[in-house]
Motif scaffolding. Structure first.
Motif, PDB file in Angstrom:
ATOM      1  N   VAL A 244      23.844  24.534  39.154  1.00 24.63           N
ATOM      2  CA  VAL A 244      24.183  25.944  39.405  1.00 24.63           C
ATOM      3  C   VAL A 244      25.690  26.130  39.460  1.00 24.63           C
ATOM      4  CG1 VAL A 244      23.985  27.854  41.054  1.00 24.63           C
ATOM      5  CG2 VAL A 244      22.008  26.380  40.611  1.00 24.63           C
ATOM      6  N   THR A 245      26.371  25.275  40.215  1.00 25.27           N
ATOM      7  CA  THR A 245      27.824  25.423  40.331  1.00 25.27           C
ATOM      8  C   THR A 245      28.508  25.128  38.998  1.00 25.27           C
ATOM      9  OG1 THR A 245      28.056  23.160  41.180  1.00 25.27           O
ATOM     10  CG2 THR A 245      27.900  24.929  42.806  1.00 25.27           C
ATOM     11  N   GLY A 246      27.954  24.203  38.230  1.00 26.48           N
ATOM     12  CA  GLY A 246      28.510  23.924  36.905  1.00 26.48           C
ATOM     13  C   GLY A 246      28.425  25.132  35.996  1.00 26.48           C
ATOM     14  N   TRP A 247      27.282  25.820  36.042  1.00 28.21           N
ATOM     15  CA  TRP A 247      27.101  27.017  35.216  1.00 28.21           C
ATOM     16  C   TRP A 247      28.058  28.120  35.662  1.00 28.21           C
ATOM     17  CZ3 TRP A 247      25.558  32.021  36.457  1.00 28.21           C
ATOM     18  CH2 TRP A 247      25.372  32.857  35.359  1.00 28.21           C
ATOM     19  N   ILE A 248      28.157  28.340  36.962  1.00 31.03           N
ATOM     20  CA  ILE A 248      29.044  29.396  37.487  1.00 31.03           C
ATOM     21  C   ILE A 248      30.495  29.091  37.115  1.00 31.03           C
ATOM     22  CG2 ILE A 248      29.990  30.393  39.613  1.00 31.03           C
ATOM     23  CD1 ILE A 248      27.136  30.145  40.776  1.00 31.03           C
ATOM     24  N   ASN A 249      30.885  27.829  37.233  1.00 30.47           N
ATOM     25  CA  ASN A 249      32.265  27.443  36.925  1.00 30.47           C
ATOM     26  C   ASN A 249      32.560  27.484  35.427  1.00 30.47           C
ATOM     27  OD1 ASN A 249      33.030  27.096  39.605  1.00 30.47           O
ATOM     28  ND2 ASN A 249      32.325  24.989  39.633  1.00 30.47           N
ATOM     29  N   SER A 250      31.511  27.499  34.586  1.00 30.74           N
ATOM     30  CA  SER A 250      31.739  27.588  33.140  1.00 30.74           C
ATOM     31  C   SER A 250      32.084  29.012  32.710  1.00 30.74           C
ATOM     32  CB  SER A 250      30.503  27.102  32.375  1.00 30.74           C
ATOM     33  OG  SER A 250      29.438  28.031  32.487  1.00 30.74           O
TER      34      SER A 250
ATOM     35  N   PRO B 231      34.438  32.160  32.980  1.00 29.55           N
ATOM     36  CA  PRO B 231      35.804  32.404  33.458  1.00 29.55           C
ATOM     37  C   PRO B 231      35.813  33.258  34.731  1.00 29.55           C
ATOM     38  CG  PRO B 231      35.679  32.742  31.090  1.00 29.55           C
ATOM     39  CD  PRO B 231      34.265  32.550  31.581  1.00 29.55           C
ATOM     40  N   PHE B 232      36.417  32.741  35.759  1.00 25.89           N
ATOM     41  CA  PHE B 232      36.523  33.385  37.075  1.00 25.89           C
ATOM     42  C   PHE B 232      35.160  33.649  37.709  1.00 25.89           C
ATOM     43  CE2 PHE B 232      40.282  34.745  34.643  1.00 25.89           C
ATOM     44  CZ  PHE B 232      41.270  34.147  35.414  1.00 25.89           C
ATOM     45  N   GLY B 233      34.114  32.979  37.241  1.00 26.70           N
ATOM     46  CA  GLY B 233      32.758  33.186  37.759  1.00 26.70           C
ATOM     47  C   GLY B 233      32.668  32.923  39.247  1.00 26.70           C
ATOM     48  N   ASP B 234      33.271  31.832  39.688  1.00 27.32           N
ATOM     49  CA  ASP B 234      33.249  31.487  41.101  1.00 27.32           C
ATOM     50  C   ASP B 234      33.974  32.546  41.933  1.00 27.32           C
ATOM     51  OD1 ASP B 234      32.923  29.784  43.445  1.00 27.32           O
ATOM     52  OD2 ASP B 234      35.058  29.327  43.220  1.00 27.32           O
ATOM     53  N   LYS B 235      35.093  33.017  41.432  1.00 24.13           N
ATOM     54  CA  LYS B 235      35.889  34.000  42.190  1.00 24.13           C
ATOM     55  C   LYS B 235      35.155  35.342  42.280  1.00 24.13           C
ATOM     56  CE  LYS B 235      38.706  30.658  42.017  1.00 24.13           C
ATOM     57  NZ  LYS B 235      38.144  29.480  42.626  1.00 24.13           N
ATOM     58  N   PHE B 236      34.566  35.789  41.162  1.00 25.05           N
ATOM     59  CA  PHE B 236      33.792  37.031  41.204  1.00 25.05           C
ATOM     60  C   PHE B 236      32.553  36.871  42.089  1.00 25.05           C
ATOM     61  CE2 PHE B 236      36.002  38.080  37.130  1.00 25.05           C
ATOM     62  CZ  PHE B 236      36.603  39.248  37.587  1.00 25.05           C
ATOM     63  N   GLY B 237      31.980  35.673  42.085  1.00 18.05           N
ATOM     64  CA  GLY B 237      30.842  35.398  42.967  1.00 18.05           C
ATOM     65  C   GLY B 237      31.224  35.551  44.427  1.00 18.05           C
ATOM     66  N   HIS B 238      32.367  34.968  44.797  1.00 18.30           N
ATOM     67  CA  HIS B 238      32.856  35.113  46.176  1.00 18.30           C
ATOM     68  C   HIS B 238      33.058  36.586  46.512  1.00 18.30           C
ATOM     69  CE1 HIS B 238      33.907  31.072  47.789  1.00 18.30           C
ATOM     70  NE2 HIS B 238      33.795  30.737  46.511  1.00 18.30           N
ATOM     71  N   LEU B 239      33.758  37.291  45.651  1.00 26.20           N
ATOM     72  CA  LEU B 239      34.063  38.699  45.895  1.00 26.20           C
ATOM     73  C   LEU B 239      32.777  39.513  46.053  1.00 26.20           C
ATOM     74  CD1 LEU B 239      36.810  40.752  44.271  1.00 26.20           C
ATOM     75  CD2 LEU B 239      34.537  41.693  44.326  1.00 26.20           C
ATOM     76  N   PHE B 240      31.835  39.346  45.135  1.00 28.01           N
ATOM     77  CA  PHE B 240      30.610  40.146  45.157  1.00 28.01           C
ATOM     78  C   PHE B 240      29.714  39.797  46.347  1.00 28.01           C
ATOM     79  CE2 PHE B 240      26.133  40.773  44.054  1.00 28.01           C
ATOM     80  CZ  PHE B 240      26.129  42.147  43.881  1.00 28.01           C
ATOM     81  N   ILE B 241      29.436  38.505  46.545  1.00 23.99           N
ATOM     82  CA  ILE B 241      28.509  38.098  47.612  1.00 23.99           C
ATOM     83  C   ILE B 241      29.079  38.427  48.989  1.00 23.99           C
ATOM     84  CG2 ILE B 241      27.427  36.097  48.727  1.00 23.99           C
ATOM     85  CD1 ILE B 241      26.020  36.904  46.184  1.00 23.99           C
ATOM     86  N   ILE B 242      30.352  38.131  49.208  1.00 24.43           N
ATOM     87  CA  ILE B 242      30.959  38.397  50.516  1.00 24.43           C
ATOM     88  C   ILE B 242      31.122  39.901  50.720  1.00 24.43           C
ATOM     89  CG2 ILE B 242      32.986  38.023  51.980  1.00 24.43           C
ATOM     90  CD1 ILE B 242      30.992  35.596  51.513  1.00 24.43           C
ATOM     91  N   GLY B 243      31.447  40.627  49.665  1.00 22.69           N
ATOM     92  CA  GLY B 243      31.518  42.085  49.776  1.00 22.69           C
ATOM     93  C   GLY B 243      30.170  42.676  50.142  1.00 22.69           C
TER      94      GLY B 243
END
Length: 123
Positions: free
Chosen positions: A30-36, A38-50
């Motif tokens: 899962v983390t490999g896919w998200i990190n593939s 561009p900025f997937g991890d960062k948008f994930g943080h922003l969206f989930i925490i928001g």
């Protein structure tokens, strides 16, 4: 009345499960896919925490607290403190890496959720 806490609690449990899974070195696919992405991890943080912040403000009915001269949403403060602690805890977890940009994305998510809450609810 208690049902207003259900969305927040369900999302929090999901986030805890994901965090623990990553902490123990699981969820690599899962983390490999998200990190593939561009900025997937960062948008994930922003969206989930928001989303978590917005749902906590909903559960707390937009409760405000005074900090000096400022009035702040309690939900925003709780999530910001919790996310700071969680991100900093990664210094001591072998499978994780502290990332200031992840922490910044968390803060941006908290801020945007607070603004959205204030714009959509007269407090």
């Amino acid at each position: 009345m208690r049902l207003k806490w259900l969305p927040f609690c369900l999302l929090l449990l999901l986030i805890i499960g994901i965090t623990v899974g990553i902490d123990v070195g699981g969820l690599r696919s899962v983390t490999g896919w998200i990190n593939s992405v561009p900025f997937g991890d960062k948008f994930g943080h922003l969206f989930i925490i928001g989303l978590l912040t917005f749902l906590l403000n909903y559960a707390l009915a937009g409760r405000m607290v005074k900090v000096g001269r400022l009035k702040l949403l309690l939900g925003c403060m709780i999530v910001a403190v919790a996310m700071t602690i969680e991100e900093c805890s990664q210094f001591w977890i072998a499978a994780r890496t502290f990332d200031l940009i992840d922490l910044s994305a968390n803060y941006l998510g908290v801020t945007l959720a607070g603004i959205l809450w204030l714009k959509t609810h007269r407090v």
